[in-house]
Design an enzyme around this catalytic site. Structure first.
Site: not given
Ligand code: NAP
Length: 481
Positions: A234, A271
């Site tokens: 998602e 989200c």
């Molecule tokens: P995220 O950066 O995508 O991280 C979510 C999970 O994925 C974490 O466990 C992260 O690990 C892992 N991950 C991220 N990039 C990766 C990669 N390149 N390779 C392997 N694993 C990876 O999301 P977030 O920390 O929740 O938030 C960051 C951004 O996500 C927000 O600013 C927002 O834009 C978006 N977001 C969207 C929603 C939605 O529902 N649409 C919800 C939450 C966040 P690590 O912890 O090691 O980084």
């Protein structure tokens, strides 16, 4: 392909996966009462420690105790809801076609369609739901109900809470005499660690909630394996909300206040936060935007989940503000914008919006972009440009008219949930719920990550041909035929 299997940094991941692998055959064959007892036991254990867990969650996430109290209650509720569905036989459902004598195509053998657990699920916790989409959240509950063991990748935004919730869950698993590997935990790891987990041959499916970039990176890893696996991601969503003139017939202030509360709820870290507002380019539309800016200015959101998300919001809103034709209707005054971001509101005309795909990206935080539309065609063109979104909200489209039918069809084309009133934040957990949508809202538009249909993601259909009665009985999970 598993990279660097012999790398010691991945040893905790490999250990968790090995435990999951050993537990899957036992848990996958478990009956309805075993799974229901586990799910209810997890709900009870979570509630038993609620005050301490909520305080810790607030310390780590800043989401506030009122919101977190509700979220913990929702998490327990959905664990019990899945237990009820298991006892109703959902994962043990059989679709039976009796044998028909004679030649095909009418003639056929006896066929029974049953559902098998996919196997170990790697579950990536979300930053923005420390309970409901984390260790014991909806993905875990759905997978356990389906008979899949779960390997939890916690989110770095709430590490201690994740560890504590996992510890209480492990106690429940142990006390119920289930194998340790029914629920395992990989702890904090690097990005490479997350990729390693998704690439591990034992992992059979992935559940993910987070960013577009992170989700796509892991989705690619899931598809680059020798044996690609389902990746239920998602990702981002901008959740268009259409304000038709009929919605403003009784005034602009009340709807503006309701919308401002939705945009700033949870500091915009939902989200389903309404990020794109389609408003008529006329006098009432202008008054609505004025009232919305005022209502947003009066809101004081709490801090954001992590420093990275805070800086991500700054970058995303600055990016939108810098696009050609974007007018700033509300921006933080100097000094007002610290760790807690002030809400912001931008505006653009429909043609300029359509010319700039960058404006279809999510601003994860308390901000929205108003698109001023001059015609029904403008509305349809803007909605079509959005492509994939968790929700579309239509305000003022309750009458049966050709234009409203066209709008509803356009909304269904791009959205997982179409609302004819209210605001998109707040997602009910029930059987009719759909939380997904075309890419990039979801990597798997046929499925939902909220609601009881989420179990379907982790069940694989199998057709049994001329199966003996004893085997069909054994596949009923201990429930009557
Ligand atoms: P995220 O950066 O995508 O991280 C979510 C999970 O994925 C974490 O466990 C992260 O690990 C892992 N991950 C991220 N990039 C990766 C990669 N390149 N390779 C392997 N694993 C990876 O999301 P977030 O920390 O929740 O938030 C960051 C951004 O996500 C927000 O600013 C927002 O834009 C978006 N977001 C969207 C929603 C939605 O529902 N649409 C919800 C939450 C966040 P690590 O912890 O090691 O980084």
């Amino acid at each position: 392909m598993v990279s660097q299997l012999d790398n010691g940094a991945f040893a905790p991941i490999d250990h968790a996966v090995a435990l999951a692998d050993a537990a899957q055959p036992v848990y996958g064959a478990s009956n309805a009462s075993t799974r229901a007892r586990l799910l209810r036991g997890l709900a009870d254990a979570l509630e038993a420690q609620a005050p301490a867990l909520i305080a810790l969650a607030d310390e780590e996430s800043g989401l506030g105790t009122a919101r977190l109290t509700g979220e913990l209650a929702r998490t327990a509720y959905q664990l019990r809801g899945f237990a009820d569905d298991v006892e109703r036989g959902v994962p043990f459902h059989q679709i039976d076609d009796a044998a028909v004598a004679g030649a095909p195509p009418a003639g056929r053998p006896h066929l029974t369609r049953v559902f098998a657990p996919l196997g170990p699920v790697a579950m990536f916790s979300a930053s923005n739901f420390p309970f409901a989409f984390s260790v014991l959240g909806g993905d875990t509950a759905a997978a356990l109900a389906a008979g899949c063991v779960v390997i939890v990748k916690p989110h770095a935004g709430h590490p201690e809470l994740s560890r504590r919730v996992f510890a209480l869950a492990a106690d429940v698993v142990r006390a119920q005499g289930l194998p340790e590997g029914v629920l395992t935990f990989v702890g904090q790891t690097s990005r490479e660690g997350g990729t390693h987990l998704v690439s591990h041959p034992v992992v059979s499916a992935v559940a993910f909630t987070g960013s577009y970039q992170g989700g796509v990176a892991l989705w690619r890893a899931a598809n680059a394996r020798v044996r690609p696996i389902p990746f239920f991601g998602e990702l981002g969503s901008i959740n268009p909300l259409v304000v038709l003139p009929a919605a403003l017939a009784d005034g602009t202030e009340a709807p503006a206040k309701a919308l401002a509360a939705s945009i700033t709820m949870g500091c915009g870290q939902f989200c389903t936060s309404p990020g794109l507002l389609l408003v008529s380019d006329d006098k009432e539309g202008e008054q609505f935007v004025v009232d919305l800016a005022a209502a947003l200015a009066s809101q004081t959101p709490h801090r954001m989940l992590t420093p990275a998300i805070r800086s991500g919001f700054e970058a995303a809103s600055a990016h939108v503000a810098s696009q050609t034709g974007v007018r700033t209707r509300l921006a933080p005054s100097t000094g007002a914008d610290t760790a807690t971001p002030a809400p912001r509101l931008y505006e653009i005309d429909a043609d300029a919006f359509l010319a700039q795909p960058a404006l279809r990206e999510e601003m994860f935080g308390p901000a929205a972009l108003v698109v001023r539309v001059k015609s029904h065609d403008d509305l349809l063109r803007v909605l079509a440009a959005v492509e994939g979104t968790l929700t579309v909200t239509l305000w003022g489209a309750l009458d049966d008219t050709a234009q409203h039918r066209a709008l509803a069809a356009a909304a269904e084309q791009i959205g997982g949930r179409v609302l004819f009133g209210g605001v998109p934040t707040g997602v009910a957990v029930c059987h009719a719920q759909q939380h997904g949508g075309p890419w990039p809202a979801s990597t798997h538009p046929q499925s939902t990550s909220v609601g009881y249909a989420a179990i379907e993601r982790f069940l694989r259909p199998v057709a049994l041909q001329d199966a003996p009665d004893w085997y069909l009985d054994a596949r009923r999970g201990g429930l009557p035929a």
